[in-house]
Write an enzyme that holds these catalytic residues in place. Sequence first.
Site, PDB file in Angstrom:
ATOM      1  N   CYS A   1     -27.812  -6.675  67.475  1.00 35.73           N
ATOM      2  CA  CYS A   1     -27.559  -5.456  67.470  1.00 35.73           C
ATOM      3  C   CYS A   1     -29.269  -5.353  67.173  1.00 35.73           C
ATOM      4  O   CYS A   1     -29.706  -3.603  67.748  1.00 35.73           O
ATOM      5  CB  CYS A   1     -26.671  -5.408  66.525  1.00 35.73           C
ATOM      6  SG  CYS A   1     -26.100  -6.985  65.528  1.00 35.73           S
TER       7      CYS A   1
ATOM      8  N   ARG B   1     -27.482 -19.682  65.847  1.00 32.14           N
ATOM      9  CA  ARG B   1     -27.018 -19.722  63.536  1.00 32.14           C
ATOM     10  C   ARG B   1     -26.806 -21.080  62.956  1.00 32.14           C
ATOM     11  O   ARG B   1     -25.815 -22.153  64.203  1.00 32.14           O
ATOM     12  CB  ARG B   1     -25.254 -18.805  64.036  1.00 32.14           C
ATOM     13  CG  ARG B   1     -25.690 -17.309  64.210  1.00 32.14           C
ATOM     14  CD  ARG B   1     -24.025 -16.821  64.867  1.00 32.14           C
ATOM     15  NE  ARG B   1     -23.825 -15.690  64.930  1.00 32.14           N
ATOM     16  CZ  ARG B   1     -23.344 -14.798  65.369  1.00 32.14           C
ATOM     17  NH1 ARG B   1     -22.147 -15.012  65.017  1.00 32.14           N
ATOM     18  NH2 ARG B   1     -22.977 -13.749  65.841  1.00 32.14           N
TER      19      ARG B   1
ATOM     20  N   GLN C   1     -24.140 -14.827  73.754  1.00 38.90           N
ATOM     21  CA  GLN C   1     -22.845 -13.747  73.063  1.00 38.90           C
ATOM     22  C   GLN C   1     -23.426 -12.710  74.723  1.00 38.90           C
ATOM     23  O   GLN C   1     -23.381 -12.513  74.863  1.00 38.90           O
ATOM     24  CB  GLN C   1     -23.151 -13.052  71.947  1.00 38.90           C
ATOM     25  CG  GLN C   1     -23.073 -13.426  71.048  1.00 38.90           C
ATOM     26  CD  GLN C   1     -23.264 -12.602  69.445  1.00 38.90           C
ATOM     27  OE1 GLN C   1     -24.560 -11.685  69.468  1.00 38.90           O
ATOM     28  NE2 GLN C   1     -22.289 -12.330  69.036  1.00 38.90           N
TER      29      GLN C   1
ATOM     30  N   HIS D   1     -23.693  -3.188  72.564  1.00 38.98           N
ATOM     31  CA  HIS D   1     -24.049  -1.892  71.851  1.00 38.98           C
ATOM     32  C   HIS D   1     -23.885  -0.888  72.177  1.00 38.98           C
ATOM     33  O   HIS D   1     -24.139   0.111  72.581  1.00 38.98           O
ATOM     34  CB  HIS D   1     -24.790  -1.917  70.863  1.00 38.98           C
ATOM     35  CG  HIS D   1     -24.720  -3.503  70.368  1.00 38.98           C
ATOM     36  ND1 HIS D   1     -25.533  -4.518  70.148  1.00 38.98           N
ATOM     37  CD2 HIS D   1     -24.403  -4.072  68.661  1.00 38.98           C
ATOM     38  CE1 HIS D   1     -24.965  -5.562  69.730  1.00 38.98           C
ATOM     39  NE2 HIS D   1     -24.486  -5.057  69.105  1.00 38.98           N
TER      40      HIS D   1
ATOM     41  N   LYS E   1     -13.348  -3.569  62.279  1.00 37.83           N
ATOM     42  CA  LYS E   1     -13.795  -3.817  62.650  1.00 37.83           C
ATOM     43  C   LYS E   1     -12.114  -4.281  63.483  1.00 37.83           C
ATOM     44  O   LYS E   1     -11.359  -5.040  63.094  1.00 37.83           O
ATOM     45  CB  LYS E   1     -14.468  -5.599  63.674  1.00 37.83           C
ATOM     46  CG  LYS E   1     -14.167  -6.800  62.613  1.00 37.83           C
ATOM     47  CD  LYS E   1     -14.515  -7.978  63.003  1.00 37.83           C
ATOM     48  CE  LYS E   1     -14.560  -8.988  61.827  1.00 37.83           C
ATOM     49  NZ  LYS E   1     -15.461 -10.009  61.885  1.00 37.83           N
TER      50      LYS E   1
ATOM     51  N   HIS F   1     -20.265  -2.335  68.176  1.00 38.87           N
ATOM     52  CA  HIS F   1     -20.533  -3.034  68.295  1.00 38.87           C
ATOM     53  C   HIS F   1     -19.545  -3.858  69.187  1.00 38.87           C
ATOM     54  O   HIS F   1     -18.245  -3.634  68.658  1.00 38.87           O
ATOM     55  CB  HIS F   1     -20.795  -4.161  66.973  1.00 38.87           C
ATOM     56  CG  HIS F   1     -22.199  -4.154  66.411  1.00 38.87           C
ATOM     57  ND1 HIS F   1     -23.207  -5.254  66.023  1.00 38.87           N
ATOM     58  CD2 HIS F   1     -21.672  -3.279  65.168  1.00 38.87           C
ATOM     59  CE1 HIS F   1     -23.507  -3.941  65.102  1.00 38.87           C
ATOM     60  NE2 HIS F   1     -22.994  -2.955  64.736  1.00 38.87           N
TER      61      HIS F   1
END
Length: 660
Positions: free
Chosen positions: A339, A368, A386, A390, A476, A522
């Site tokens: 992002c 991560r 991923q 966005h 979300k 997102h």
Amino acid sequence: MIDLTFPDQSVRSTEPTTTGAEIAAGISKSLAKKAVAYALDGEIRDLSDPVGRAGLVEIVTRDDPRAIELIRHDAAHVMAEAVQALWPGTQATIGPVIENGFYYDFAKDTPFTPDDLPVIEKKMLEIIRRNAAFTKEVWSRDEARRVFGEKGETYKVQLVDAISADQDVKIYRQGEWFDLCRGPHMASTGQIGEAFKLMKVAGAYWRGDSNNPMLTRIYGTAWATPDQLKSYLTMLEEAEKRDHRRLGREMDLFHFQEEGPGVVFWHPKGWSLFQDLTAYMRRRLLGSYQEVNAPQVLDKSLWETSGHWGWYRENMFQVQSAGDETEDKRVFALKPMNCPGHVMIFKHGLKSYRELPIRFAEFGLVHRYEPSGAMHGLMRVRGFTQDDAHVFCTEDQMADECLKINDLILSVYEDFGFEEIVVKLSTRPEKRVGSDELWDHAEEVMTRVLGQIEAQSGGRIKTGINPGEGAFYGPKFEYTLRDAIGREWQCGTTQVDFNLPERFGAFYIDANSEKKTPVMIHRAICGSMERFLGILIENFAGHFPLWMSPVQVVVATITSEADEYAAKVVEELREAGLRVDLDVRNEKINYKVREHSMAKVPVILVCGKREAEERSVNVRRLGSRDQEAMSLDAAMALLVEEAVAPDLKRSRKGRQTLAA
């Protein structure tokens, strides 16, 4: 006197000291016998608890869905009693309820082994059949510390010390045995029933900290009925057969190794699967999204601005030289998310309201940090891709964009055969950025959109709320799939963010020629491409639809006399766009068929002398013992049609409709 309201909207007056058991008995003797707990305004309580105040009262029986957590909680206590009865001196630490079961961590000089589980189960049955009542006591901290200290229960002493001063120290007894516990519990051990099973033994650090002593964790499962237990165990057996790690080995798709913990080594067939999935997703975005690519390594100042350095730093990989900083005195980090990079791309050049919405998509590799014990094949890795996007839009466009994203997500899931979908709105967490006014507005819009999602689906899509589970920057939607054997997987997300664009000073010029901060949405559909592939492997049990299969067809010969013909068949199939392998080994055809079936090849074309003479093939489908003789041209036409991806079939059908 206080007034109690019941589910049928009737109201009764009673004393505040009236217990749940007395309320149940006042309704009917049969209900009192079946009751295991009661709820006051949704809060589950012990039957022995006085009601205390007015509110909505519900009597919870054993067949109530809410009782399953009580059954598992009580089973954990019974397991702890059984263990301490069988192995005196063993310390019981903590034993929570988890999804589909429970566990308890024990401190024992010699760890438990799987051979101990049947012995513990037998002792648990004795305790359950004894049907001892659960009774609650409130102790002073000093008394609790003294009693557990005298018993040598040092871990319980630590737990007592951790209880905040404004909370009672509760002790639950089941006969002579007792444990420190917040509760609630059912009325007696007999209400647990016998539909339980101890599953496995594992190591676990005290408090989850590797600096603390290693304990032994015993996992169990418990259900309301034997049939439910049987169904769950059957599902586990099926899940083991479908385990993507096992199928990944059998199908030669990928592997992991210690030199690259938490990252995938893709083999050619596995990479073919990955690329097919990526190509499909790219096609679904054509015309709506612009694909971008943001850097892998960025200065920590960017992550400080985004808030990740403060809120997410423990999950990030820093790029270091010999010291803590690089030679130019800057600290960098591998991106855990795409992002901030997309905000930087949006900021490059002046944007007008006429250009909005702007939709950036990226198949971005992110890293991560996951604890080594948490990693699990493709499902949980440290490096993954991923299918991220966005959307930068105005506040007026936000609801419509969320609905468009929803339609895309549901359409993708349908293409992969997922029909049971749950969409939940996750609201503000305790740790978050941004003002309450922004959160109020974002949650109000998303609540309205959630209602539209359910209404537009005609009730086919189930919806719900996850309080406090939102991202630190915004609420979300979470999309959960149910797979072929009933397991649920959370995959897609849609997250509204008023905060990140503002933190980075992103803006567009509105109709009044003034600067205005855009809303940032997102969006992920697969989420992690690696994890989604793991889900697909298990959902299909390796039997991929032909359009996805890494090897779509194997041409296998019965006799060497057909070798030349088989090679020509392979050539023609490849020219038609199919992924084909040739097997002309000097092996019996049954051996070849068995081997390729183990590798989950969907179609085997068998060729012998007769087929070579007739320009035909014998078609064998994965999972079927039957075979069908067809001309090569007919077989090729059939397979080419079947190998078309569902989105391309829709496009072709649409073009045909327009042409007509």
